[in-house]
Design a protein around this motif. Structure first.
Motif, PDB file in Angstrom:
ATOM      1  N   TRP A  53       0.817  -1.218   0.000  1.00 45.99           N
ATOM      2  CA  TRP A  53       0.000   0.000   0.000  1.00 45.99           C
ATOM      3  C   TRP A  53       0.847   1.263   0.000  1.00 45.99           C
ATOM      4  O   TRP A  53       0.317   2.369  -0.128  1.00 45.99           O
ATOM      5  CB  TRP A  53      -0.954  -0.043   1.187  1.00 45.99           C
ATOM      6  CG  TRP A  53      -1.721  -1.321   1.145  1.00 45.99           C
ATOM      7  CD1 TRP A  53      -1.587  -2.399   1.960  1.00 45.99           C
ATOM      8  CD2 TRP A  53      -2.701  -1.687   0.161  1.00 45.99           C
ATOM      9  NE1 TRP A  53      -2.424  -3.411   1.565  1.00 45.99           N
ATOM     10  CE2 TRP A  53      -3.117  -2.997   0.464  1.00 45.99           C
ATOM     11  CE3 TRP A  53      -3.264  -1.035  -0.937  1.00 45.99           C
ATOM     12  CZ2 TRP A  53      -4.070  -3.674  -0.294  1.00 45.99           C
ATOM     13  CZ3 TRP A  53      -4.209  -1.694  -1.692  1.00 45.99           C
ATOM     14  CH2 TRP A  53      -4.599  -3.002  -1.368  1.00 45.99           C
ATOM     15  N   ASP A  54       2.150   1.109   0.117  1.00 45.42           N
ATOM     16  CA  ASP A  54       3.066   2.234  -0.067  1.00 45.42           C
ATOM     17  C   ASP A  54       3.751   2.160  -1.423  1.00 45.42           C
ATOM     18  O   ASP A  54       4.100   3.184  -2.005  1.00 45.42           O
ATOM     19  CB  ASP A  54       4.123   2.226   1.044  1.00 45.42           C
ATOM     20  CG  ASP A  54       5.054   3.417   0.953  1.00 45.42           C
ATOM     21  OD1 ASP A  54       4.576   4.554   1.147  1.00 45.42           O
ATOM     22  OD2 ASP A  54       6.247   3.227   0.683  1.00 45.42           O
ATOM     23  N   ARG A  57       1.190   3.126  -6.575  1.00 45.96           N
ATOM     24  CA  ARG A  57       0.649   4.481  -6.587  1.00 45.96           C
ATOM     25  C   ARG A  57      -0.143   4.776  -7.856  1.00 45.96           C
ATOM     26  O   ARG A  57      -0.344   5.932  -8.207  1.00 45.96           O
ATOM     27  CB  ARG A  57       1.801   5.490  -6.457  1.00 45.96           C
ATOM     28  CG  ARG A  57       2.609   5.368  -5.154  1.00 45.96           C
ATOM     29  CD  ARG A  57       1.755   5.592  -3.920  1.00 45.96           C
ATOM     30  NE  ARG A  57       2.521   5.457  -2.683  1.00 45.96           N
ATOM     31  CZ  ARG A  57       2.922   6.486  -1.948  1.00 45.96           C
ATOM     32  NH1 ARG A  57       2.648   7.726  -2.328  1.00 45.96           N
ATOM     33  NH2 ARG A  57       3.597   6.287  -0.834  1.00 45.96           N
ATOM     34  N   TYR A  58      -0.613   3.763  -8.543  1.00 50.36           N
ATOM     35  CA  TYR A  58      -1.375   4.007  -9.767  1.00 50.36           C
ATOM     36  C   TYR A  58      -2.773   4.535  -9.433  1.00 50.36           C
ATOM     37  O   TYR A  58      -3.261   4.363  -8.304  1.00 50.36           O
ATOM     38  CB  TYR A  58      -1.452   2.752 -10.630  1.00 50.36           C
ATOM     39  CG  TYR A  58      -2.067   1.529  -9.981  1.00 50.36           C
ATOM     40  CD1 TYR A  58      -3.448   1.374  -9.885  1.00 50.36           C
ATOM     41  CD2 TYR A  58      -1.268   0.501  -9.484  1.00 50.36           C
ATOM     42  CE1 TYR A  58      -4.010   0.255  -9.314  1.00 50.36           C
ATOM     43  CE2 TYR A  58      -1.823  -0.627  -8.908  1.00 50.36           C
ATOM     44  CZ  TYR A  58      -3.191  -0.749  -8.826  1.00 50.36           C
ATOM     45  OH  TYR A  58      -3.752  -1.863  -8.254  1.00 50.36           O
ATOM     46  N   LYS A  87      -4.220   5.050  -0.043  1.00 47.11           N
ATOM     47  CA  LYS A  87      -3.821   6.051   0.951  1.00 47.11           C
ATOM     48  C   LYS A  87      -4.473   5.760   2.299  1.00 47.11           C
ATOM     49  O   LYS A  87      -3.814   5.842   3.338  1.00 47.11           O
ATOM     50  CB  LYS A  87      -4.214   7.445   0.460  1.00 47.11           C
ATOM     51  CG  LYS A  87      -3.895   8.576   1.428  1.00 47.11           C
ATOM     52  CD  LYS A  87      -4.255   9.916   0.808  1.00 47.11           C
ATOM     53  CE  LYS A  87      -3.990  11.068   1.783  1.00 47.11           C
ATOM     54  NZ  LYS A  87      -4.912  11.033   2.945  1.00 47.11           N
ATOM     55  N   ARG A  90      -2.840   2.707   3.863  1.00 45.35           N
ATOM     56  CA  ARG A  90      -1.502   3.067   4.346  1.00 45.35           C
ATOM     57  C   ARG A  90      -1.594   3.811   5.682  1.00 45.35           C
ATOM     58  O   ARG A  90      -0.830   3.530   6.620  1.00 45.35           O
ATOM     59  CB  ARG A  90      -0.805   3.922   3.286  1.00 45.35           C
ATOM     60  CG  ARG A  90       0.661   4.178   3.542  1.00 45.35           C
ATOM     61  CD  ARG A  90       1.360   4.717   2.290  1.00 45.35           C
ATOM     62  NE  ARG A  90       0.825   5.996   1.848  1.00 45.35           N
ATOM     63  CZ  ARG A  90       0.110   6.171   0.742  1.00 45.35           C
ATOM     64  NH1 ARG A  90      -0.184   5.135  -0.036  1.00 45.35           N
ATOM     65  NH2 ARG A  90      -0.310   7.375   0.385  1.00 45.35           N
ATOM     66  N   TRP A 177       4.654   3.098 -11.536  1.00 48.69           N
ATOM     67  CA  TRP A 177       3.858   4.222 -12.024  1.00 48.69           C
ATOM     68  C   TRP A 177       4.636   5.533 -11.865  1.00 48.69           C
ATOM     69  O   TRP A 177       5.091   5.854 -10.767  1.00 48.69           O
ATOM     70  CB  TRP A 177       2.543   4.315 -11.263  1.00 48.69           C
ATOM     71  CG  TRP A 177       1.535   5.158 -11.972  1.00 48.69           C
ATOM     72  CD1 TRP A 177       1.312   6.481 -11.814  1.00 48.69           C
ATOM     73  CD2 TRP A 177       0.627   4.715 -12.981  1.00 48.69           C
ATOM     74  NE1 TRP A 177       0.319   6.908 -12.660  1.00 48.69           N
ATOM     75  CE2 TRP A 177      -0.124   5.836 -13.392  1.00 48.69           C
ATOM     76  CE3 TRP A 177       0.366   3.477 -13.582  1.00 48.69           C
ATOM     77  CZ2 TRP A 177      -1.108   5.777 -14.358  1.00 48.69           C
ATOM     78  CZ3 TRP A 177      -0.617   3.412 -14.548  1.00 48.69           C
ATOM     79  CH2 TRP A 177      -1.333   4.532 -14.931  1.00 48.69           C
ATOM     80  N   GLU A 179       5.416   9.344 -11.209  1.00 46.74           N
ATOM     81  CA  GLU A 179       4.763  10.393 -10.434  1.00 46.74           C
ATOM     82  C   GLU A 179       4.272  11.496 -11.369  1.00 46.74           C
ATOM     83  O   GLU A 179       4.968  11.903 -12.300  1.00 46.74           O
ATOM     84  CB  GLU A 179       5.738  10.970  -9.404  1.00 46.74           C
ATOM     85  CG  GLU A 179       5.102  11.909  -8.405  1.00 46.74           C
ATOM     86  CD  GLU A 179       6.080  12.359  -7.334  1.00 46.74           C
ATOM     87  OE1 GLU A 179       5.677  13.169  -6.478  1.00 46.74           O
ATOM     88  OE2 GLU A 179       7.242  11.899  -7.365  1.00 46.74           O
TER      89      GLU A 179
END
Length: 530
Positions: A53-54, A57-58, A87, A90, A177, A179
């Protein structure tokens, strides 16, 4: 989150947890509550906690299980969303760590390269590389728990597509992914039909000019409600902990019933899912794109909150194509049917690379140990491997349901060993009638590709994986921890000596050699977290 610098001297802990993701933080919380006498540390290969979960980031990254069962059994999920985004998950993990004072126990940027069991002392000797400095650190522990998950954190699975080098746009795997990727007004093709694809497709649909999900074959997809009327009502009259327990029990029961219905009556389940999807998509949609050839739960079923995938298709923001790729062109993808898909961005949601123990090299008294021909005891301890466990969740339910049970049982085991004066436990099979079977009983592509890398399960308990929460609850929470398959003993060298002088287990000559080798390593690819 800042990384800690470490001195080269060896450190001793009673228990070392490898990985500070959902499983690792949960294990640390259980350990601190149930075994307060134990010293412990978490070795995390990345620079922050959170694991999956960190890392991911897609757009739209979310759980594919409801948080009332994916959440820890000791920490209620109080967010209004039942299916949470990355998020929120996390932050939930970080809150659990803060509430249980786990943060001081975490060693970040610490990648475990080697773990050797030293029989005379009854300890694991871990050789760890600090990923930012390249320096070597040594750790010694009596019990080692791997919470590294089941996939390679360094890269996902990306098939070779002919012509990829000709493409004028970007080809991106969700695991890497970029940024601030700008896809506004772009034509996007997402290759894949699994959980990642059905998450990222609707999430990109609002900004992209159009999103096409290109699949080789369909998957089963079901819509589940994001808001729960029952939960909202209960929260008005009951404490959050009660609401959590009630909802968790209901959802466990429902998922168990649904899974067993699909496995027992596959044709009926196929018709039900088809009917539900048809209702979402309308009469004019070609249902071949949502009619898999396999039976429900032969591969993991995908969940979409409030049918967001279906809504995007109805609104013509998303289209689905079932075909095979011939090659990548300058401007998109040429299909074997003759159709050409225009694309500015190609997303390869083609799956994960299976990897157990985070590429850590395991040895017994300096002799290499392979897990691939060993069975797993109660889904936790590796056959013939002393004082070492791994957390591996369910494939047919929420991961954390099994993770909680495993780490609770580990605490019971450690406490039993303390009471009986034993320091070593080894699972051993003496039943020659037990047959080896694949560790995972699903037919997903990433599992089939990695079968040769995985340990085995047995044809009988306690070597057989039940994939059944109720059975595991009885076996792991209430069953005994000293059955005939476990061999207990006491180490030749008292543990107190290792606690007081762990450095003695790493001769100076060996340390110098390892330090010299570590200076040549630019980015060791080893343990991460679930």
């Amino acid at each position: 989150m800042p990384s800690r610098e470490h001195t080269p001297e060896a450190e001793y802990f009673d228990v070392i947890i490898i990985g500070a993701g959902l499983s690792g933080i949960g294990a640390a919380c259980h350990l601190s509550k149930n075994c307060p006498q134990k010293t412990f540390a978490l070795l995390e290969g990345r620079e922050s906690m959170g694991g999956t979960w960190d890392l991911f980031r897609y757009p739209g990254i979310r759980s594919d299980s409801d948080m009332y069962t994916l959440g820890y059994n000791f920490k209620p999920w109080t967010n209004a969303k039942g299916i949470a985004d990355g998020k929120d998950i996390r932050e939930y993990i970080q809150q659990a760590a803060a509430e249980n004072n786990i943060e001081p126990h975490i060693r970040y940027s610490s990648r475990v390269r080697q773990a050797n069991w030293h029989s005379p002392s009854g300890t694991w000797q871990l050789t760890v590389t600090h990923s930012l400095t390249g320096k070597t650190q040594h750790y010694v522990c009596n019990f080692m728990l791997s919470c590294t998950g089941y996939y390679n954190y360094d890269q996902g699975y990306s098939p070779e597509f002919p012509g990829s080098e000709q493409f004028n746009g970007q080809i991106i795997h969700p695991q890497k992914w970029p940024e601030n990727l700008d896809y506004h007004g772009k034509k996007v093709v997402v290759i894949g039909s699994g959980a990642t694809a059905v998450t990222v497709v609707p999430a990109m649909a609002d900004k992209a000019a159009h999103v096409t999900m290109l699949q080789r074959s369909p998957s089963y997809i079901m819509s589940i409600p994001q808001d729960d009327i029952m939960i909202n009502g209960l929260r008005k009259i009951l404490p959050e902990r009660w609401v959590y327990r009630i909802t968790r029990t209901r959802n466990i029961a429902f998922s168990w019933l649904m899974y067993n219905y699909c496995k027992t009556f596959p044709n009926s389940a196929r018709r039900l899912i088809y009917k539900l999807n048809k209702k979402e998509l309308g009469d004019d949609f070609d249902m071949k794109h949502f009619t898999p050839k396999y039976n429900p739960w032969e591969e993991r079923l995908c969940a979409v909150p409030d049918g967001d995938m279906f809504s995007a298709i109805r609104e013509k923001k998303v289209s689905v194509v079932t075909d095979h790729i011939e090659r990548i062109t300058e401007h998109g993808i040429q299909l074997k049917s003759g159709e050409h898909l225009e694309a500015d961005i190609i997303i390869t949601a083609t799956g994960l690379e299976i990897e157990l123990l985070g590429k850590m090299q395991v040895s017994l008294d300096q002799q290499p140990f392979s897990v691939t021909d060993k069975m797993v005891y109660r889904g936790f301890l590796m056959q013939d491997l002393p004082n070492a466990g791994m957390v591996f969740g369910y494939t047919n339910a929420s991961w954390t349901l099994k993770a909680d049970l495993i780490t609770e049982w580990m605490c019971r085991l450690l406490n039993h060993m303390d009471r009986s004066g034993q320091s070593v436990v080894v699972p051993h099979n003496s039943d020659q009638q037990i047959q080896h079977r694949p560790f995972l009983d699903i037919e997903s592509g990433y599992v089939q590709r990695a079968e040769r890398l995985l340990p085995k399960q047995g044809s009988k308990m306690p070597w057989k994986l039940a994939q059944n929460y109720l059975l595991d609850l009885l076996m792991l929470r209430f069953g005994k921890v000293n059955d005939a398959n476990l061999k207990f003993s006491k180490s030749e060298i008292p543990l107190e000596k290792s606690r007081n002088n762990p450095q003695a287990l790493f001769p100076a000559k060996k340390q110098a050699k390892e330090q010299q080798g570590s200076q040549k390593i630019t980015e060791p690819k080893t343990a991460a977290s679930a």
